[in-house]
Write an enzyme that holds these catalytic residues in place. Structure first.
Site, mmCIF file in Angstrom:
data_model
loop_
_atom_site.group_PDB
_atom_site.id
_atom_site.type_symbol
_atom_site.label_atom_id
_atom_site.label_comp_id
_atom_site.label_asym_id
_atom_site.label_seq_id
_atom_site.Cartn_x
_atom_site.Cartn_y
_atom_site.Cartn_z
ATOM 1 N N GLU A 89 0.824 -1.208 0.000
ATOM 2 C CA GLU A 89 0.000 0.000 0.000
ATOM 3 C C GLU A 89 0.853 1.251 0.000
ATOM 4 O OE1 GLU A 89 -2.588 -0.192 3.363
ATOM 5 O OE2 GLU A 89 -3.105 -2.260 2.904
ATOM 6 N N CYS A 102 3.369 8.261 1.362
ATOM 7 C CA CYS A 102 3.856 7.305 2.340
ATOM 8 C C CYS A 102 4.019 5.976 1.611
ATOM 9 C CB CYS A 102 2.840 7.190 3.475
ATOM 10 S SG CYS A 102 3.223 5.908 4.658
ATOM 11 N N CYS A 109 5.828 -7.607 7.238
ATOM 12 C CA CYS A 109 6.844 -7.111 8.163
ATOM 13 C C CYS A 109 7.104 -8.198 9.200
ATOM 14 C CB CYS A 109 6.330 -5.852 8.851
ATOM 15 S SG CYS A 109 7.514 -5.082 9.971
ATOM 16 N N CYS A 113 5.017 -5.732 15.874
ATOM 17 C CA CYS A 113 4.340 -4.782 16.775
ATOM 18 C C CYS A 113 2.875 -5.195 16.910
ATOM 19 C CB CYS A 113 4.432 -3.354 16.230
ATOM 20 S SG CYS A 113 6.124 -2.772 16.066
ATOM 21 N N CYS A 116 -0.132 -3.275 15.033
ATOM 22 C CA CYS A 116 0.031 -2.940 13.615
ATOM 23 C C CYS A 116 -0.532 -4.033 12.715
ATOM 24 C CB CYS A 116 1.513 -2.727 13.322
ATOM 25 S SG CYS A 116 1.869 -2.344 11.604
ATOM 26 N N CYS A 330 -1.699 1.312 8.407
ATOM 27 C CA CYS A 330 -0.812 0.474 7.607
ATOM 28 C C CYS A 330 -1.385 -0.921 7.423
ATOM 29 C CB CYS A 330 0.536 0.286 8.289
ATOM 30 S SG CYS A 330 0.985 1.553 9.434
HETATM 31 N N1 SAH Z 1 8.453 -0.112 10.613
HETATM 32 C C1 SAH Z 1 8.555 1.306 10.656
HETATM 33 C C2 SAH Z 1 7.696 2.040 9.650
HETATM 34 C C3 SAH Z 1 6.315 1.525 9.358
HETATM 35 S S1 SAH Z 1 5.013 1.840 10.503
HETATM 36 C C4 SAH Z 1 8.299 1.812 12.040
HETATM 37 O O1 SAH Z 1 7.999 1.003 12.916
HETATM 38 O O2 SAH Z 1 8.461 2.993 12.289
HETATM 39 C C5 SAH Z 1 4.770 3.585 10.504
HETATM 40 C C6 SAH Z 1 4.263 4.109 11.824
HETATM 41 O O3 SAH Z 1 2.909 3.738 12.052
HETATM 42 C C7 SAH Z 1 5.052 3.565 13.000
HETATM 43 O O4 SAH Z 1 5.242 4.577 13.949
HETATM 44 C C8 SAH Z 1 4.110 2.514 13.525
HETATM 45 O O5 SAH Z 1 4.403 2.168 14.840
HETATM 46 C C9 SAH Z 1 2.784 3.201 13.348
HETATM 47 N N2 SAH Z 1 1.619 2.327 13.405
HETATM 48 C C10 SAH Z 1 1.518 1.030 13.107
HETATM 49 N N3 SAH Z 1 0.270 0.592 13.323
HETATM 50 C C11 SAH Z 1 -0.437 1.639 13.763
HETATM 51 C C12 SAH Z 1 -1.785 1.825 14.156
HETATM 52 N N4 SAH Z 1 -2.641 0.844 14.135
HETATM 53 N N5 SAH Z 1 -2.146 3.055 14.545
HETATM 54 C C13 SAH Z 1 -1.279 4.072 14.573
HETATM 55 N N6 SAH Z 1 0.008 3.971 14.209
HETATM 56 C C14 SAH Z 1 0.410 2.758 13.820
#
Ligand code: SAH
Length: 336
Positions: A89, A102, A109, A113, A116, A330
């Site tokens: 995406e 973006c 991934c 986390c 996510c 994401c």
């Molecule tokens: N892997 C990288 C970049 C991708 S995620 C990172 O961790 O920074 C981009 C951002 O979106 C990161 O800060 C991530 O923690 C956040 N993110 C992921 N899922 C999310 C969600 N459900 N709500 C808000 N932010 C989220």
């Protein structure tokens, strides 16, 4: 067959020479590719015989658009598919300072986390630098609008795909190509410590954002498995090192999650860790993801959180929510 978008200007010049042509033909091809052409026949100053030779070895790996969603605020989300079927995406956003995209750096991934969506099925594969460039070009073709900021904050962990991330930055920065300024690029990481230092050395002008999401080790490792490998203190020490090496402000992303990390105590603790150095905290209202139990923090808690940081002199903003009427978090569109 190779994706010609992966080739640098220099590699294209070498390829031209190996095909019996002058090296400047390589630069011309590079210029065309950065314009987003989808077929070699569009390269009007390239001879038919060279085009025929190119087509024997290369294809133009622009992703195909599978789905798009457009928000009332002008945000456009595209689900892209590469020729092997891998889907990622990208999101186009309008800001006062210009248009931003973006992009994703991996298909899926492996960082895990827990809030996510991108990580729910693990890592499928890395994207190449040319594929990341392809996201930008395909989005520009689709929206017909200039894109002058790129944030690598889509699916994937960019520093877990360091070589191809570097390739992408060098490709998009090339003055003969897309010519995007390094300061117009932001890379976001969950905190891979060794790569942060390498990144500071290789790309001191590129902006770095760190997904922190917690005020201490204990809380961070509950939502971010990476914290077990790279501890909170070590990460912050590395961030200080980063600001010393680059003289750049670092951004900390903090997704505020109801009942998890949104209390006043969390804010006080975070402030005590960050005050006094060159940072910026970006509070992100959580995007609620189907299949994940987390809820976004109340507006009241987010505002209180912000006020506490401000009182301690920590730079803080609340991220404007764009595209909230479409699946903005994401990995959500891909999962649908
Ligand atoms: N892997 C990288 C970049 C991708 S995620 C990172 O961790 O920074 C981009 C951002 O979106 C990161 O800060 C991530 O923690 C956040 N993110 C992921 N899922 C999310 C969600 N459900 N709500 C808000 N932010 C989220």
């Amino acid at each position: 067959m190779n994706n010609i978008l992966d080739l640098s200007k220099k590699e294209l010049a070498e390829a031209a020479v190996s095909l019996g042509e002058k090296s400047f033909r390589g630069t011309q091809i590079f210029e065309w590719l950065s314009k987003g052409v989808s077929s070699f026949e569009d390269m009007s100053n390239i001879s038919a015989s060279l085009i025929a030779k190119l087509k024997e070895e290369y294809y133009i790996g622009l992703p195909e658009i599978i789905k798009t969603q457009e928000s009332k605020d002008g945000t456009v989300k595209c689900l892209f598919r590469f020729d092997d079927g891998a889907e990622v995406e990208s999101v186009f956003m309008k800001y006062s300072y210009g248009n931003s995209i973006c992009i994703s750096s991996q298909v899926g991934c492996r960082m895990g986390c827990t809030f996510c969506a991108s990580t729910m099925d693990g890592l499928e594969r890395n994207l190449t630098g040319g594929e990341m460039l392809g996201e930008v070009l395909a989005m520009r073709n689709h929206t017909n609008k200039d894109i002058n900021h790129v944030v690598v904050m889509g699916m994937g962990e960019p520093l877990d795909n360091y070589e191809e991330l570097s390739r992408f930055i060098n490709l998009i920065h090339d003055p003969k190509g897309y010519n995007l300024g390094l300061r117009n690029i932001t890379v976001s990481t969950c905190g891979l410590v060794p790569q942060i230092i390498k990144f500071a050395e290789d790309f001191p002008q590129v902006n770095l954002a760190i997904s922190l999401h917690a005020p201490n080790q204990e809380l961070r490792e509950k939502t971010m498995p990476v914290a077990k490998k790279y501890k909170y203190d070590e990460l912050l020490k590395t961030c200080v090192e980063y600001t010393k090496l680059t003289s750049r402000r670092i951004t900390f992303e903090y997704a505020v999650i109801d009942g998890v990390n949104d209390t006043a105590e969390c804010a006080e603790e975070l402030a005590s860790r960050l005050k006094g150095w060159l940072t910026h905290v970006n509070l992100i209202p959580l995007n609620e993801v189907e299949g994940r139990d987390y809820r976004k923090a109340s507006d009241q808690n987010v505002h209180t959180f912000k006020e506490i940081l401000e009182k301690q002199g920590v730079n803080v903003t609340i991220r404007r929510t764009l595209g909230s009427d479409i699946d903005a978090a994401c990995g959500q569109l891909r999962r649908k």
